[in-house]
Design a protein around this motif. Structure first.
Motif, PDB file in Angstrom:
ATOM      1  N   LEU A  39       0.867  -1.176   0.000  1.00  0.00           N
ATOM      2  CA  LEU A  39       0.000   0.000   0.000  1.00  0.00           C
ATOM      3  C   LEU A  39       0.907   1.230   0.000  1.00  0.00           C
ATOM      4  O   LEU A  39       1.878   1.279   0.755  1.00  0.00           O
ATOM      5  CB  LEU A  39      -0.923   0.012   1.224  1.00  0.00           C
ATOM      6  CG  LEU A  39      -1.969  -1.113   1.278  1.00  0.00           C
ATOM      7  CD1 LEU A  39      -2.606  -1.195   2.665  1.00  0.00           C
ATOM      8  CD2 LEU A  39      -3.050  -0.902   0.215  1.00  0.00           C
ATOM      9  N   PRO A  40       0.623   2.245  -0.817  1.00  0.00           N
ATOM     10  CA  PRO A  40       1.617   3.280  -1.083  1.00  0.00           C
ATOM     11  C   PRO A  40       1.773   4.370  -0.039  1.00  0.00           C
ATOM     12  O   PRO A  40       2.839   4.974   0.064  1.00  0.00           O
ATOM     13  CB  PRO A  40       1.132   3.885  -2.411  1.00  0.00           C
ATOM     14  CG  PRO A  40      -0.340   3.648  -2.417  1.00  0.00           C
ATOM     15  CD  PRO A  40      -0.542   2.351  -1.720  1.00  0.00           C
ATOM     16  N   SER A  41       0.727   4.687   0.726  1.00  0.00           N
ATOM     17  CA  SER A  41       0.800   5.817   1.659  1.00  0.00           C
ATOM     18  C   SER A  41       0.978   5.312   3.079  1.00  0.00           C
ATOM     19  O   SER A  41       0.298   4.365   3.504  1.00  0.00           O
ATOM     20  CB  SER A  41      -0.480   6.665   1.579  1.00  0.00           C
ATOM     21  OG  SER A  41      -0.598   7.263   0.304  1.00  0.00           O
ATOM     22  N   ARG A  42       1.877   5.956   3.830  1.00  0.00           N
ATOM     23  CA  ARG A  42       2.090   5.557   5.226  1.00  0.00           C
ATOM     24  C   ARG A  42       2.213   6.776   6.112  1.00  0.00           C
ATOM     25  O   ARG A  42       2.752   7.802   5.721  1.00  0.00           O
ATOM     26  CB  ARG A  42       3.322   4.669   5.366  1.00  0.00           C
ATOM     27  CG  ARG A  42       4.609   5.263   4.847  1.00  0.00           C
ATOM     28  CD  ARG A  42       5.804   4.391   5.212  1.00  0.00           C
ATOM     29  NE  ARG A  42       6.829   4.428   4.187  1.00  0.00           N
ATOM     30  CZ  ARG A  42       8.094   4.099   4.392  1.00  0.00           C
ATOM     31  NH1 ARG A  42       8.493   3.704   5.586  1.00  0.00           N
ATOM     32  NH2 ARG A  42       8.973   4.142   3.417  1.00  0.00           N
ATOM     33  N   MET A  43       1.685   6.631   7.336  1.00  0.00           N
ATOM     34  CA  MET A  43       1.748   7.691   8.338  1.00  0.00           C
ATOM     35  C   MET A  43       1.759   7.052   9.718  1.00  0.00           C
ATOM     36  O   MET A  43       1.320   5.918   9.893  1.00  0.00           O
ATOM     37  CB  MET A  43       0.544   8.642   8.220  1.00  0.00           C
ATOM     38  CG  MET A  43       0.479   9.409   6.913  1.00  0.00           C
ATOM     39  SD  MET A  43      -0.883  10.584   6.869  1.00  0.00           S
ATOM     40  CE  MET A  43      -0.286  11.817   8.031  1.00  0.00           C
ATOM     41  N   TRP A  44       2.253   7.815  10.704  1.00  0.00           N
ATOM     42  CA  TRP A  44       2.160   7.366  12.085  1.00  0.00           C
ATOM     43  C   TRP A  44       0.719   7.508  12.546  1.00  0.00           C
ATOM     44  O   TRP A  44       0.115   8.565  12.419  1.00  0.00           O
ATOM     45  CB  TRP A  44       3.054   8.223  12.988  1.00  0.00           C
ATOM     46  CG  TRP A  44       4.492   7.811  12.987  1.00  0.00           C
ATOM     47  CD1 TRP A  44       5.147   7.149  12.012  1.00  0.00           C
ATOM     48  CD2 TRP A  44       5.441   8.065  14.026  1.00  0.00           C
ATOM     49  NE1 TRP A  44       6.463   6.965  12.361  1.00  0.00           N
ATOM     50  CE2 TRP A  44       6.667   7.510  13.589  1.00  0.00           C
ATOM     51  CE3 TRP A  44       5.379   8.692  15.259  1.00  0.00           C
ATOM     52  CZ2 TRP A  44       7.821   7.571  14.362  1.00  0.00           C
ATOM     53  CZ3 TRP A  44       6.519   8.759  16.023  1.00  0.00           C
ATOM     54  CH2 TRP A  44       7.725   8.192  15.588  1.00  0.00           C
ATOM     55  N   ALA A  45       0.175   6.432  13.104  1.00  0.00           N
ATOM     56  CA  ALA A  45      -1.181   6.474  13.639  1.00  0.00           C
ATOM     57  C   ALA A  45      -1.186   6.786  15.131  1.00  0.00           C
ATOM     58  O   ALA A  45      -2.181   7.271  15.671  1.00  0.00           O
ATOM     59  CB  ALA A  45      -1.885   5.140  13.391  1.00  0.00           C
ATOM     60  N   GLY A  46      -0.080   6.496  15.812  1.00  0.00           N
ATOM     61  CA  GLY A  46      -0.013   6.743  17.251  1.00  0.00           C
ATOM     62  C   GLY A  46       1.171   6.021  17.845  1.00  0.00           C
ATOM     63  O   GLY A  46       1.991   5.426  17.128  1.00  0.00           O
ATOM     64  N   GLY A  47       1.269   6.071  19.164  1.00  0.00           N
ATOM     65  CA  GLY A  47       2.386   5.414  19.815  1.00  0.00           C
ATOM     66  C   GLY A  47       2.284   5.447  21.315  1.00  0.00           C
ATOM     67  O   GLY A  47       1.409   6.116  21.891  1.00  0.00           O
TER      68      GLY A  47
END
Length: 280
Positions: free
Chosen positions: A78-86
């Motif tokens: 899947l081409p798009s990535r981002m931090w969702a949390g931590g």
């Protein structure tokens, strides 16, 4: 995705010395941090993200500016990535001059279906050691998806709590986003390339870094509770924030913890966070 599951348990070890100048530059960019920086100065919570940047040769970068997948991070299709949390557990601060060893492990890979279609969540754990002592443990959740169509609506908004002890207005701009990208060596084009944001990712403007918002929320605690330290911090992104409109950060104390949130210009939650506190 069956191939991606094989990345669970994969680990990587790296070393880096905490340098002084990134701390000075971060303090200037955020107009925050220690009044005087020198050898031995502790890094404020979440400022360790200037360490261990993702480094790749220009020829190995993907369209989005990130390093191509398949080295340490799994090759999620899947081409798009981002931090969702931590989530972070802080036993002791990292300090300027420390020689830090970071051990990173892929903890989990999950496939889900969301509003925009297929999603994949990768959970990575980082353990930071100095001289054999564990100082910090961090888990962060990375979400992978297809980019939204141009002009698509943002996720449904959630109303924030009206009960805030502290509030602050943040006016993001391209200079701040560029400086934070430079400090963390983040090449993701959504933070500095407005044409890419609009034409490829479908966003109306430059996207404020999730880690930057989380860092501002942690800083709000220490600004208003200077006698406290943060021993645990968790955060979750709710809606994206953009460089062309101010947003608010807010929070309140509840016993031994602080509840925190960021509010987008439409009045909806953009991020929620919680800090566990103990007196210095």
């Amino acid at each position: 995705m069956s191939e991606v599951q094989q990345w669970i348990g994969k680990s990587q070890e790296r070393q880096e010395r905490v340098a002084l100048q990134p701390l000075v530059r971060m303090a200037a960019a955020l107009e925050a941090g220690p009044g005087q920086s020198d050898m031995g100065t502790p890094l404020p919570p979440l400022w360790h993200w200037v360490l261990f940047p993702e480094v790749a040769r220009a020829s190995d970068l993907g369209l989005d500016g990130h390093a191509a997948l398949g080295e340490f991070l799994p090759p999620v299709p899947l081409p798009s990535r981002m931090w969702a949390g931590g989530r972070l557990w802080m036993k002791a601060p990292l300090c300027v001059g420390d020689d830090v060893t970071r051990v990173s492990t892929i903890l989990d890979v999950q496939e889900k279906t969301g509003r925009t279609g297929p999603l994949a969540f990768v959970t990575v754990e980082h353990a930071f050691h100095v001289g054999g002592d564990l100082r910090l443990t961090e888990q962060h959740d990375i979400v992978y998806r297809n980019p939204p169509e141009k002009g698509s609506k943002l996720p449904a908004g959630e109303e924030p709590s009206p009960d805030a002890d502290w509030t602050r207005t943040i006016s993001p701009n391209p200079v701040l986003l560029f400086q934070y990208s430079a400090l963390t060596y983040n090449g993701h084009r959504i933070h500095y390339d407005v044409d890419y944001c609009r034409d490829v990712e479908g966003y109306p403007g430059l996207v404020v870094h999730g880690p930057l918002t989380a860092t501002l929320l942690a800083g709000l605690v220490l600004e208003n509770l200077p006698g406290e330290k943060i021993s645990k911090f968790s955060f979750r992104a709710r809606r994206p924030l953009f460089d062309n409109r101010p947003f608010k950060i807010a929070g309140r104390r509840e016993g031994s913890r602080a509840l925190l949130w960021a509010i987008d210009p439409d009045g909806f939650l953009a991020m929620t966070a919680e800090a566990e506190l103990h007196s210095q």
